[in-house]
Design a protein around this motif. Structure first.
Motif, PDB file in Angstrom:
ATOM      1  N   GLY A 168       0.154   6.532   9.442  1.00 27.58           N
ATOM      2  CA  GLY A 168       1.195   5.288   9.267  1.00 27.58           C
ATOM      3  C   GLY A 168       1.134   4.417  10.250  1.00 27.58           C
ATOM      4  O   GLY A 168       1.127   3.004  10.097  1.00 27.58           O
ATOM      5  N   GLU A 169       1.154   4.657  11.492  1.00 23.54           N
ATOM      6  CA  GLU A 169       0.860   3.677  12.808  1.00 23.54           C
ATOM      7  C   GLU A 169      -0.465   2.959  12.428  1.00 23.54           C
ATOM      8  O   GLU A 169      -0.436   2.008  12.628  1.00 23.54           O
ATOM      9  CB  GLU A 169       0.830   4.389  13.862  1.00 23.54           C
ATOM     10  CG  GLU A 169       2.276   5.138  14.445  1.00 23.54           C
ATOM     11  CD  GLU A 169       2.094   5.999  15.590  1.00 23.54           C
ATOM     12  OE1 GLU A 169       1.103   6.151  16.406  1.00 23.54           O
ATOM     13  OE2 GLU A 169       3.414   6.671  15.690  1.00 23.54           O
ATOM     14  N   ALA A 170      -1.366   3.667  12.102  1.00 22.64           N
ATOM     15  CA  ALA A 170      -2.726   3.240  11.741  1.00 22.64           C
ATOM     16  C   ALA A 170      -2.698   2.046  10.728  1.00 22.64           C
ATOM     17  O   ALA A 170      -3.287   0.867  11.086  1.00 22.64           O
ATOM     18  CB  ALA A 170      -4.022   4.148  11.359  1.00 22.64           C
TER      19      ALA A 170
ATOM     20  N   MET B 182       0.800  -1.315   0.117  1.00 25.34           N
ATOM     21  CA  MET B 182      -0.108   0.004  -0.203  1.00 25.34           C
ATOM     22  C   MET B 182       0.901   1.330   0.100  1.00 25.34           C
ATOM     23  O   MET B 182       1.997   1.294   0.572  1.00 25.34           O
ATOM     24  CB  MET B 182      -0.957  -0.171   1.256  1.00 25.34           C
ATOM     25  CG  MET B 182      -1.856   1.285   1.335  1.00 25.34           C
ATOM     26  SD  MET B 182      -2.857   1.586   2.603  1.00 25.34           S
ATOM     27  CE  MET B 182      -3.144   0.479   3.780  1.00 25.34           C
ATOM     28  N   ALA B 183       0.482   2.226  -0.725  1.00 28.42           N
ATOM     29  CA  ALA B 183       1.171   3.364  -0.908  1.00 28.42           C
ATOM     30  C   ALA B 183       1.148   4.273   0.402  1.00 28.42           C
ATOM     31  O   ALA B 183      -0.006   4.422   1.024  1.00 28.42           O
ATOM     32  CB  ALA B 183       0.894   4.316  -1.904  1.00 28.42           C
ATOM     33  N   LYS B 184       2.276   4.862   0.921  1.00 28.47           N
ATOM     34  CA  LYS B 184       2.168   5.653   1.958  1.00 28.47           C
ATOM     35  C   LYS B 184       1.685   7.040   1.751  1.00 28.47           C
ATOM     36  O   LYS B 184       2.280   7.711   0.673  1.00 28.47           O
ATOM     37  CB  LYS B 184       3.467   5.623   2.684  1.00 28.47           C
ATOM     38  CG  LYS B 184       4.039   4.398   3.040  1.00 28.47           C
ATOM     39  CD  LYS B 184       3.242   3.739   4.544  1.00 28.47           C
ATOM     40  CE  LYS B 184       3.963   2.535   4.738  1.00 28.47           C
ATOM     41  NZ  LYS B 184       2.998   1.806   5.828  1.00 28.47           N
TER      42      LYS B 184
ATOM     43  N   LEU C 213      -3.330  -2.021  11.163  1.00 32.53           N
ATOM     44  CA  LEU C 213      -4.230  -2.752  10.233  1.00 32.53           C
ATOM     45  C   LEU C 213      -3.712  -3.838   9.494  1.00 32.53           C
ATOM     46  O   LEU C 213      -4.191  -4.976   9.362  1.00 32.53           O
ATOM     47  CB  LEU C 213      -5.223  -1.799   9.283  1.00 32.53           C
ATOM     48  CG  LEU C 213      -5.952  -0.724   9.970  1.00 32.53           C
ATOM     49  CD1 LEU C 213      -6.522   0.160   9.133  1.00 32.53           C
ATOM     50  CD2 LEU C 213      -7.081  -1.427  10.466  1.00 32.53           C
ATOM     51  N   GLU C 214      -2.509  -3.564   8.896  1.00 30.77           N
ATOM     52  CA  GLU C 214      -1.778  -4.428   8.643  1.00 30.77           C
ATOM     53  C   GLU C 214      -1.606  -5.817   9.307  1.00 30.77           C
ATOM     54  O   GLU C 214      -1.608  -7.052   8.824  1.00 30.77           O
ATOM     55  CB  GLU C 214      -0.523  -4.138   7.770  1.00 30.77           C
ATOM     56  CG  GLU C 214      -0.605  -3.229   6.577  1.00 30.77           C
ATOM     57  CD  GLU C 214       0.657  -2.583   6.020  1.00 30.77           C
ATOM     58  OE1 GLU C 214       1.765  -2.793   6.460  1.00 30.77           O
ATOM     59  OE2 GLU C 214       0.749  -1.649   5.188  1.00 30.77           O
ATOM     60  N   LYS C 215      -1.012  -5.492  10.360  1.00 29.28           N
ATOM     61  CA  LYS C 215      -0.771  -6.414  11.374  1.00 29.28           C
ATOM     62  C   LYS C 215      -2.188  -7.100  11.781  1.00 29.28           C
ATOM     63  O   LYS C 215      -1.663  -8.715  11.944  1.00 29.28           O
ATOM     64  CB  LYS C 215      -0.034  -5.980  12.791  1.00 29.28           C
ATOM     65  CG  LYS C 215       0.150  -6.709  13.613  1.00 29.28           C
ATOM     66  CD  LYS C 215       0.786  -6.149  15.008  1.00 29.28           C
ATOM     67  CE  LYS C 215       1.286  -7.110  15.893  1.00 29.28           C
ATOM     68  NZ  LYS C 215       1.965  -6.361  17.064  1.00 29.28           N
ATOM     69  N   ILE C 216      -3.246  -6.444  12.262  1.00 31.81           N
ATOM     70  CA  ILE C 216      -4.304  -7.370  12.520  1.00 31.81           C
ATOM     71  C   ILE C 216      -4.847  -8.323  11.342  1.00 31.81           C
ATOM     72  O   ILE C 216      -5.531  -9.368  11.555  1.00 31.81           O
ATOM     73  CB  ILE C 216      -5.529  -6.264  12.565  1.00 31.81           C
ATOM     74  CG1 ILE C 216      -5.142  -5.642  14.028  1.00 31.81           C
ATOM     75  CG2 ILE C 216      -6.914  -6.987  12.877  1.00 31.81           C
ATOM     76  CD1 ILE C 216      -5.970  -4.398  14.225  1.00 31.81           C
ATOM     77  N   THR C 217      -4.893  -7.811  10.127  1.00 32.86           N
ATOM     78  CA  THR C 217      -5.387  -8.490   8.921  1.00 32.86           C
ATOM     79  C   THR C 217      -4.496  -9.513   8.728  1.00 32.86           C
ATOM     80  O   THR C 217      -4.915 -10.747   7.714  1.00 32.86           O
ATOM     81  CB  THR C 217      -5.477  -7.670   7.693  1.00 32.86           C
ATOM     82  OG1 THR C 217      -4.231  -7.152   7.317  1.00 32.86           O
ATOM     83  CG2 THR C 217      -6.539  -6.602   7.827  1.00 32.86           C
TER      84      THR C 217
END
Length: 63
Positions: free
Chosen positions: A51-53, A1-3, A57-61
């Motif tokens: 960025g933290e959010a 995903m683009a930052k 989300l990436e960690k959760i998914t």
């Protein structure tokens, strides 16, 4: 995903906050300044928190 960077946030108008009389004092660290009765949001802090959010989300998914 683009930052998202500060320039992208600025072009999207994310920096426009809310009227100064309708605000939560907990938002004080994220307000850059007041102009014409509108709070202007600090985009550098917004980009960091966004960025933290995204990372959370990436960690959760991925679990």
């Amino acid at each position: 995903m683009a930052k998202a960077n500060v320039k992208d946030l600025l072009e999207a108008g994310v920096h426009f906050g809310h009227m100064t009389r309708k605000w939560n004092p907990n938002m004080a660290p994220y307000i850059f300044m007041e102009k014409n009765g509108i709070h202007i949001v600090d985009l550098h802090k917004t980009a960091v928190k966004l960025g933290e959010a995204c990372n959370a989300l990436e960690k959760i998914t991925s679990a």
